[in-house]
Design a protein around this motif. Structure first.
Motif, PDB file in Angstrom:
ATOM      1  N   SER A 125      33.160 121.823  71.878  1.00 60.37           N
ATOM      2  CA  SER A 125      33.687 120.731  72.696  1.00 60.37           C
ATOM      3  C   SER A 125      34.460 119.753  71.811  1.00 60.37           C
ATOM      4  O   SER A 125      34.249 119.690  70.593  1.00 60.37           O
ATOM      5  N   LEU A 156      34.946 116.195  67.216  1.00 57.06           N
ATOM      6  CA  LEU A 156      35.229 114.825  66.780  1.00 57.06           C
ATOM      7  C   LEU A 156      34.090 114.265  65.933  1.00 57.06           C
ATOM      8  O   LEU A 156      34.342 113.574  64.940  1.00 57.06           O
ATOM      9  N   VAL A 157      32.857 114.593  66.278  1.00 59.94           N
ATOM     10  CA  VAL A 157      31.718 114.153  65.459  1.00 59.94           C
ATOM     11  C   VAL A 157      31.827 114.769  64.065  1.00 59.94           C
ATOM     12  O   VAL A 157      31.683 114.080  63.050  1.00 59.94           O
ATOM     13  N   ALA A 192      34.016 116.633  71.822  1.00 63.67           N
ATOM     14  CA  ALA A 192      33.026 115.684  71.289  1.00 63.67           C
ATOM     15  C   ALA A 192      32.391 116.216  70.007  1.00 63.67           C
ATOM     16  O   ALA A 192      32.256 115.482  69.022  1.00 63.67           O
ATOM     17  N   GLU A 193      32.009 117.486  69.997  1.00 62.68           N
ATOM     18  CA  GLU A 193      31.379 118.061  68.796  1.00 62.68           C
ATOM     19  C   GLU A 193      32.373 118.126  67.636  1.00 62.68           C
ATOM     20  O   GLU A 193      32.028 117.796  66.506  1.00 62.68           O
TER      21      GLU A 193
END
Length: 144
Positions: free
Chosen positions: A65, A70-71, A67-68
């Motif tokens: 994802s 970007l983390v 989000a993953e």
């Protein structure tokens, strides 16, 4: 699939653009904030720019994802931020004054700091941020 050389060159071009964003943001932010804080804030602005461009232009889809990714991208960049801040502050506060450097010392120090993590960031993003989420595919990280 992009060749490794082409991928690295694209990474350098994207990084160069993000570095320009970084330096210009730092100059503007320095009008209102101390140099050290301006370096950090400008780095964060440039990091988001770099993520979007690297995801779109440099690395193949990871299967994770946004989000993953970007983390993970942020974690690699936190390591690089320490490097950028350290090099910038070392040059500005110690090395450039010791050399008698007076030609835009903050700009020179910051630009050297921004350039310093190019190789460590490339490999961090290739294998960690954008590496393939499916090792069962038998592909090397970052390749799809």
């Amino acid at each position: 699939m992009k060749s490794e050389r082409r991928r690295f060159l694209l990474f350098v071009v994207v990084g160069g653009f993000a570095a320009l964003v970084n330096v210009l943001a730092r100059v503007g932010l320095s009008l209102a904030f101390p140099f050290g804080w301006s370096v950090v804030m400008a780095y964060l602005i440039a990091m988001l720019t770099a993520y979007a461009l690297n995801r779109a232009l440099v690395f193949e889809p990871s299967g994770r994802s946004v989000a993953e990714e970007l983390v993970k991208f942020t974690l690699v960049n936190l390591v690089a931020l320490v490097q950028v801040w350290g090099v910038s502050m070392l040059l500005r506060n110690w090395l450039l004054p010791a050399l008698g450097w007076t030609f835009y010392p903050e700009l020179v120090a910051h630009m050297c700091g921004v350039i310093s993590p190019v190789f460590t960031s490339y490999f961090g993003h290739k294998y960690f941020s954008f590496g393939s989420a499916d090792p069962a595919k038998g592909q090397s990280p970052g390749e799809v």
